[in-house]
Design an enzyme around this catalytic site. Sequence first.
Site, PDB file in Angstrom:
ATOM      1  N   THR A  88      33.535  40.746 -45.040  1.00 40.58           N
ATOM      2  CA  THR A  88      34.157  40.201 -45.992  1.00 40.58           C
ATOM      3  C   THR A  88      35.659  39.846 -45.689  1.00 40.58           C
ATOM      4  O   THR A  88      36.321  40.828 -45.651  1.00 40.58           O
ATOM      5  CB  THR A  88      33.717  40.390 -47.235  1.00 40.58           C
ATOM      6  OG1 THR A  88      32.459  40.653 -47.712  1.00 40.58           O
ATOM      7  CG2 THR A  88      34.363  39.338 -48.456  1.00 40.58           C
ATOM      8  N   GLN A 138      37.825  38.734 -47.376  1.00 46.93           N
ATOM      9  CA  GLN A 138      38.741  38.947 -48.608  1.00 46.93           C
ATOM     10  C   GLN A 138      38.632  40.610 -48.730  1.00 46.93           C
ATOM     11  O   GLN A 138      39.826  41.047 -49.623  1.00 46.93           O
ATOM     12  CB  GLN A 138      38.349  38.383 -49.909  1.00 46.93           C
ATOM     13  CG  GLN A 138      38.475  36.765 -49.836  1.00 46.93           C
ATOM     14  CD  GLN A 138      37.309  36.241 -49.086  1.00 46.93           C
ATOM     15  OE1 GLN A 138      36.275  36.662 -48.795  1.00 46.93           O
ATOM     16  NE2 GLN A 138      37.721  34.729 -48.678  1.00 46.93           N
ATOM     17  N   GLU A 139      37.961  41.231 -48.117  1.00 43.37           N
ATOM     18  CA  GLU A 139      38.168  42.660 -48.439  1.00 43.37           C
ATOM     19  C   GLU A 139      38.625  43.466 -47.281  1.00 43.37           C
ATOM     20  O   GLU A 139      39.726  43.499 -47.226  1.00 43.37           O
ATOM     21  CB  GLU A 139      36.669  43.088 -48.842  1.00 43.37           C
ATOM     22  CG  GLU A 139      36.446  42.562 -49.949  1.00 43.37           C
ATOM     23  CD  GLU A 139      34.706  42.948 -50.600  1.00 43.37           C
ATOM     24  OE1 GLU A 139      34.480  44.352 -50.574  1.00 43.37           O
ATOM     25  OE2 GLU A 139      33.874  42.073 -51.083  1.00 43.37           O
ATOM     26  N   MET A 140      37.818  43.780 -46.409  1.00 41.73           N
ATOM     27  CA  MET A 140      38.329  44.564 -45.254  1.00 41.73           C
ATOM     28  C   MET A 140      38.413  43.759 -43.839  1.00 41.73           C
ATOM     29  O   MET A 140      39.124  44.364 -43.055  1.00 41.73           O
ATOM     30  CB  MET A 140      37.284  45.645 -44.704  1.00 41.73           C
ATOM     31  CG  MET A 140      37.276  46.801 -45.804  1.00 41.73           C
ATOM     32  SD  MET A 140      36.034  48.213 -45.379  1.00 41.73           S
ATOM     33  CE  MET A 140      36.820  48.908 -44.250  1.00 41.73           C
TER      34      MET A 140
END
Length: 345
Positions: free
Chosen positions: A138, A140-142
């Site tokens: 993702t 927006q995450e990692m």
Amino acid sequence: MSRTLAPVTALASVLCAFAAASWSAETAYAPAPTRADHAWRLPSVPMPADNVSTPVRVELGKSLFFDPRMSGNGAMSCASCHNPSLGWSDGLKTAVGWGGQVLGRATPTVVNTAFNTQFMWDGRKKSLEDQALGPMKTPQEMNTDFAVSLARLRGVPAYVALFDKAYPGEGVTEETIAKAIAAFERTVVSNDSAFDRWLAGDKKAFTLSQWRGYKVFTDSAKGNCVACHSGSNFTDNGFHNIGIKTGGEPDPGRFNIRKVASMQGAFKTPSLRDIELTAPYFHDGSAATLRDVVEHYVRGGDDRSNLSGSMKPLSLSEQEKTDLVAFMKSLTGNRKPVAVPQLPQ
């Protein structure tokens, strides 16, 4: 006895009797569990046939879980959001992802995910192995660039040796990374709470207040919490709209995955195991305490536009609310120290 001392002695006797009664009320223990109560005992940890946990697989998975080299910028790991010191969550209302951006949903705990059948707040992942790669893939995450991360791992001889031992002949791949992390996550289990010890026969593990809260929890005419928090892991693995009112754009939740009207604003029922350790609560972190959670259900939710059929206002006394919170806290397991591994170099 002098007339002066008599009233003092009488008052002292009354105070001692009151103190004894208060102590007795606070430390009274629950009655013995019934056969029906034993349905709440957790079974053995389930494992897929192609990824049975072994010590070396768990060791590899633990290293990967704590290794920031698994993220796009080399600064974030799974443990950045799933911190063992914070109930395997992050203590924030909603998660913080790539570049410090604040995300829209709270970080779920890793505790007892081995028993889940649905993963993520909207259930878009169907296995622990599939879930393990979700945050990495993702942006927006990692924001992991797997071509880069795989090259990094393959350039570390100690990692290559671990992969060879854990998954002989399978190499360093996205699939083996997912398998190893899932194998480690299946070891993060809470099954020794006060409630569990009471079920196992420890007569002094469960207080009368906690037992009363348990009765409120299971009573369909009272808390009716079992309508969603059912089964030994205290979740039905289902999705429900519980009436969370948001100030901004509403989150469609499960509706993004399953286009059914009842799934609009519905989110996965979280386990209540170790719930005391994972504040704040709900998918948006809008409840600061367990008492706030109880009050939300007593109100019957705040946004009633698409409520789950299980959501109805509750009639609970102050004592019943207190007891219900006490019961939820009784689901906290003994916290085991987790040492951050020395990562392969």
